[in-house]
Structure formats: C-alpha cells, structure tokens
Design a protein around this motif. Structure first.
Motif, PDB file in Angstrom:
ATOM      1  N   ASP A 107       0.943  -1.373   0.018  1.00 38.81           N
ATOM      2  CA  ASP A 107       0.066  -0.065  -0.209  1.00 38.81           C
ATOM      3  C   ASP A 107       0.846   1.229  -0.141  1.00 38.81           C
ATOM      4  N   GLU A 108       2.175   1.166   0.226  1.00 40.43           N
ATOM      5  CA  GLU A 108       3.004   2.374   0.078  1.00 40.43           C
ATOM      6  C   GLU A 108       3.855   2.391  -1.035  1.00 40.43           C
ATOM      7  N   GLU A 109       3.359   3.450  -1.691  1.00 37.83           N
ATOM      8  CA  GLU A 109       4.201   3.704  -3.081  1.00 37.83           C
ATOM      9  C   GLU A 109       5.637   3.675  -3.199  1.00 37.83           C
ATOM     10  N   SER A 110       6.289   4.183  -2.089  1.00 40.74           N
ATOM     11  CA  SER A 110       7.594   4.268  -1.820  1.00 40.74           C
ATOM     12  C   SER A 110       8.181   2.724  -1.845  1.00 40.74           C
ATOM     13  N   ILE A 111       7.522   1.963  -1.183  1.00 41.14           N
ATOM     14  CA  ILE A 111       7.787   0.528  -1.097  1.00 41.14           C
ATOM     15  C   ILE A 111       7.826  -0.166  -2.407  1.00 41.14           C
ATOM     16  N   ARG A 112       6.659   0.055  -3.007  1.00 44.40           N
ATOM     17  CA  ARG A 112       6.625  -0.609  -4.323  1.00 44.40           C
ATOM     18  C   ARG A 112       7.656  -0.116  -5.433  1.00 44.40           C
ATOM     19  N   THR A 113       8.005   1.017  -5.229  1.00 34.42           N
ATOM     20  CA  THR A 113       8.946   1.573  -6.111  1.00 34.42           C
ATOM     21  C   THR A 113      10.395   1.050  -5.735  1.00 34.42           C
ATOM     22  N   LEU A 114      10.706   0.865  -4.441  1.00 37.43           N
ATOM     23  CA  LEU A 114      11.863   0.228  -3.928  1.00 37.43           C
ATOM     24  C   LEU A 114      12.013  -1.212  -4.129  1.00 37.43           C
ATOM     25  N   LEU A 115      10.793  -2.000  -4.406  1.00 37.19           N
ATOM     26  CA  LEU A 115      10.933  -3.418  -4.837  1.00 37.19           C
ATOM     27  C   LEU A 115      10.923  -3.456  -6.283  1.00 37.19           C
ATOM     28  N   ALA A 116      10.453  -2.711  -6.932  1.00 40.98           N
ATOM     29  CA  ALA A 116      10.479  -3.011  -8.315  1.00 40.98           C
ATOM     30  C   ALA A 116      11.545  -2.712  -9.138  1.00 40.98           C
ATOM     31  N   PHE A 117      12.385  -1.757  -8.604  1.00 42.55           N
ATOM     32  CA  PHE A 117      13.564  -1.036  -9.431  1.00 42.55           C
ATOM     33  C   PHE A 117      14.436  -2.114  -9.487  1.00 42.55           C
ATOM     34  N   PRO A 118      15.087  -3.274  -8.332  1.00 41.07           N
ATOM     35  CA  PRO A 118      16.091  -4.144  -8.753  1.00 41.07           C
ATOM     36  C   PRO A 118      15.403  -5.160  -9.332  1.00 41.07           C
ATOM     37  N   GLY A 165      -0.694 -20.200   2.719  1.00 44.25           N
ATOM     38  CA  GLY A 165      -0.084 -20.807   1.490  1.00 44.25           C
ATOM     39  C   GLY A 165       0.864 -20.006   1.069  1.00 44.25           C
ATOM     40  N   ALA A 166       1.697 -19.119   1.781  1.00 45.60           N
ATOM     41  CA  ALA A 166       2.839 -18.323   1.108  1.00 45.60           C
ATOM     42  C   ALA A 166       4.096 -19.407   1.140  1.00 45.60           C
ATOM     43  N   ASP A 167       4.875 -19.295   0.329  1.00 48.04           N
ATOM     44  CA  ASP A 167       6.244 -20.156   0.040  1.00 48.04           C
ATOM     45  C   ASP A 167       7.401 -19.576   0.904  1.00 48.04           C
ATOM     46  N   ASP A 168       7.347 -18.176   1.244  1.00 55.39           N
ATOM     47  CA  ASP A 168       8.600 -17.704   1.861  1.00 55.39           C
ATOM     48  C   ASP A 168       7.909 -16.605   2.615  1.00 55.39           C
ATOM     49  N   TYR A 169       8.829 -15.885   3.506  1.00 54.35           N
ATOM     50  CA  TYR A 169       8.176 -14.776   4.403  1.00 54.35           C
ATOM     51  C   TYR A 169       9.335 -13.955   4.624  1.00 54.35           C
ATOM     52  N   VAL A 170       9.183 -12.722   4.284  1.00 53.99           N
ATOM     53  CA  VAL A 170      10.440 -11.992   4.378  1.00 53.99           C
ATOM     54  C   VAL A 170      10.153 -10.682   5.445  1.00 53.99           C
ATOM     55  N   THR A 171      10.639 -10.487   6.423  1.00 48.98           N
ATOM     56  CA  THR A 171      10.586  -9.302   7.379  1.00 48.98           C
ATOM     57  C   THR A 171      11.356  -8.108   7.033  1.00 48.98           C
ATOM     58  N   LYS A 172      10.594  -6.858   7.017  1.00 48.74           N
ATOM     59  CA  LYS A 172      11.193  -5.707   6.602  1.00 48.74           C
ATOM     60  C   LYS A 172      11.700  -5.095   7.878  1.00 48.74           C
ATOM     61  N   PRO A 173      12.755  -4.564   7.739  1.00 53.61           N
ATOM     62  CA  PRO A 173      13.442  -4.221   6.472  1.00 53.61           C
ATOM     63  C   PRO A 173      14.305  -5.243   6.267  1.00 53.61           C
ATOM     64  N   PHE A 174      14.636  -5.194   4.847  1.00 51.94           N
ATOM     65  CA  PHE A 174      15.694  -6.400   4.416  1.00 51.94           C
ATOM     66  C   PHE A 174      16.309  -5.743   3.175  1.00 51.94           C
ATOM     67  N   SER A 175      17.526  -6.461   3.064  1.00 51.27           N
ATOM     68  CA  SER A 175      18.206  -5.856   1.741  1.00 51.27           C
ATOM     69  C   SER A 175      17.668  -6.281   0.582  1.00 51.27           C
ATOM     70  N   VAL A 176      18.246  -5.310  -0.479  1.00 54.64           N
ATOM     71  CA  VAL A 176      17.851  -5.608  -1.985  1.00 54.64           C
ATOM     72  C   VAL A 176      18.486  -7.176  -2.229  1.00 54.64           C
ATOM     73  N   ARG A 177      19.716  -7.377  -1.738  1.00 55.94           N
ATOM     74  CA  ARG A 177      20.432  -8.697  -2.014  1.00 55.94           C
ATOM     75  C   ARG A 177      19.482  -9.935  -1.469  1.00 55.94           C
ATOM     76  N   GLU A 178      19.183  -9.575  -0.386  1.00 55.02           N
ATOM     77  CA  GLU A 178      18.065 -10.738   0.272  1.00 55.02           C
ATOM     78  C   GLU A 178      16.965 -10.940  -0.617  1.00 55.02           C
TER      79      GLU A 178
END
Length: 234
Positions: free
Chosen positions: A12-23, A97-110
């Motif tokens: 729901d946060e545009e900044s997070i969508r942008t952060l995720l989409a870029f890499p 039903g998720a395959d994986d679960y990532v906790t924020k904050p996380f690195s782009v590498r992760e």
C-alpha cells in the motif's frame, strides 16, 4: 541463470512498491504493482504473474486473505512481506499458503536471492520430469513425472514446496534430513530463512497424506535433528 518473469508487487506504500520494483526491473523482469488486496486479485486474474511479492498489512483485504485466495487459484510462488517479525505472523503467512516470508527491513540482495530461488523452484518440474520412477509405499503413490500424489487411490493437491519436500525424503527412505538440508533442497538455500518454515510446510504435508497427522506413518520427526521418510520395509 533464472529467466525473466512477470512479478506482481503488492504494497500500500508507493515508496515500497518503487523500492521493490527497481531491482526486479533491473534484473529484466516485468513488474506489475497493486496498492491493495482487491486490486492485486484483479491484476492476478488478468495478468497471471509468475511470482507475487505480497505485503501483509493492506487496506480492505489483508495480505493473509489475498494469499489464501491466490492459493485457491494457483500454485504461483508467493513471498509475503511484513514489518511484523513475530513468529505467529510468520506461521500465519506460511499457513495461508505463502512459500516464503520476509521481514522488513530487508536488503535488496536478500530480496533478489529469494526471488531467484522461488523462480528456480517454479521452473524445476519441466527440467526434472521423467528422471525418477514413481514411488509406491503403503497407501501412498508419488509420481514425479506427472507431479501427482495419490493417497488411498485419491489424488491430493500439494503445493510446489510440499511436493519437493515429499520427493526429497521419499527417494531416500530412512535417511535423516536436517531442516537446513531441506531448506537447501526445496528452497534453494538456508540463507535468510528460518528453520520453522520447514516445520510449517511439513505440518501441511502431513495433513494431506497421513491418516492421522499427529501420528504420522510416512514423514517421521527425528527429535533434535529433522525429519525422515519411513523405511520401505517399515
């Protein structure tokens, strides 16, 4: 190298969508975005992405419910994202039903590592089909060529990870697999992942193949170590 894919990013946060989409775009993937759960479901039905990055805290329909609805429609890899790192939230995500679960904050590498691993897993069936014969033991039949599992003559639906866990253990009956070994085989690596993830998926697997999941006949817990599949003569 993992081929390019269509990835749906839901936050729901545009900044997070942008952060995720870029890499992801930099890696050559096509990225679709949604700001809420209802939009995510509509985009999924219209575009059928190859992977979904799904935030838990969404307006309207939350991420857990979106995950459940997606899982009813598809076996697409789903990686849940959350700022809440409590074990209960992680378990709920995996049970949804998720395959994986990532906790924020996380690195782009992760993030990139997890996406690559999930896409590799999803591409594995075509690459491995026909290489192993069916297993028949007791009331259970595992056919890796067709990726089918029969229990007492009835086909059961397993997720990709449940199937990978089952075949990994079933083709080495009696061998003890640690949680790290199973993370390596089914998830493509133990880096960034909690061993509790294995336990949740084994629980779901038992619910689908065992007569009594609390007294399993096939997937046996080896206390303090991990799991093993019952011996052929056991």
């Amino acid at each position: 190298m993992t081929s390019t894919a269509r990835i749906l990013v839901v936050d729901d946060e545009e900044s997070i969508r942008t952060l995720l989409a870029f890499p992801l775009r930099r890696d050559g993937h096509e990225v679709l975005t949604a700001a809420d759960g209802r939009a995510a479901l509509e985009i999924f039905d219209r575009s059928r992405p190859d992977l979904v990055l799904l935030d838990v805290m969404l307006p309207g329909v939350d991420g857990f419910e979106v995950c459940r609805q997606l899982r009813q429609r598809s076996s697409v890899p789903i990686i849940m994202l959350s700022a809440r790192g409590e074990e209960g939230d992680r378990v709920t995500g995996l049970e949804s039903g998720a395959d994986d679960y990532v906790t924020k904050p996380f690195s782009v590498r992760e993030l990139r590592s997890r996406v690559r691993a999930a896409l590799r897993r999803a591409a594995m069936p075509a690459a491995t089909a026909g290489e192993a014969p069916p297993i028949e033991i007791g009331d259970l039949v595992v056919d890796p060529d067709r990726r089918r599992v029969l229990v007492r003559g009835e086909e059961v639906e397993l997720t990709h990870l449940e199937f990978e866990l089952l075949t990994t253990m079933a083709y080495a009956p009696g061998r003890v697999f640690t949680r790290d070994m199973l993370l390596e085989r089914a998830w493509g690596g133990a880096a960034y992942r909690e061993r509790r993830t294995v336990d949740v998926h084994v629980l779901h697997l038992r619910e689908k193949i065992e007569k009594n999941p609390k007294a399993p006949e096939y997937v046996i817990t080896v206390r303090g170590l991990g799991y093993r599949f019952r011996d052929v003569d056991g």
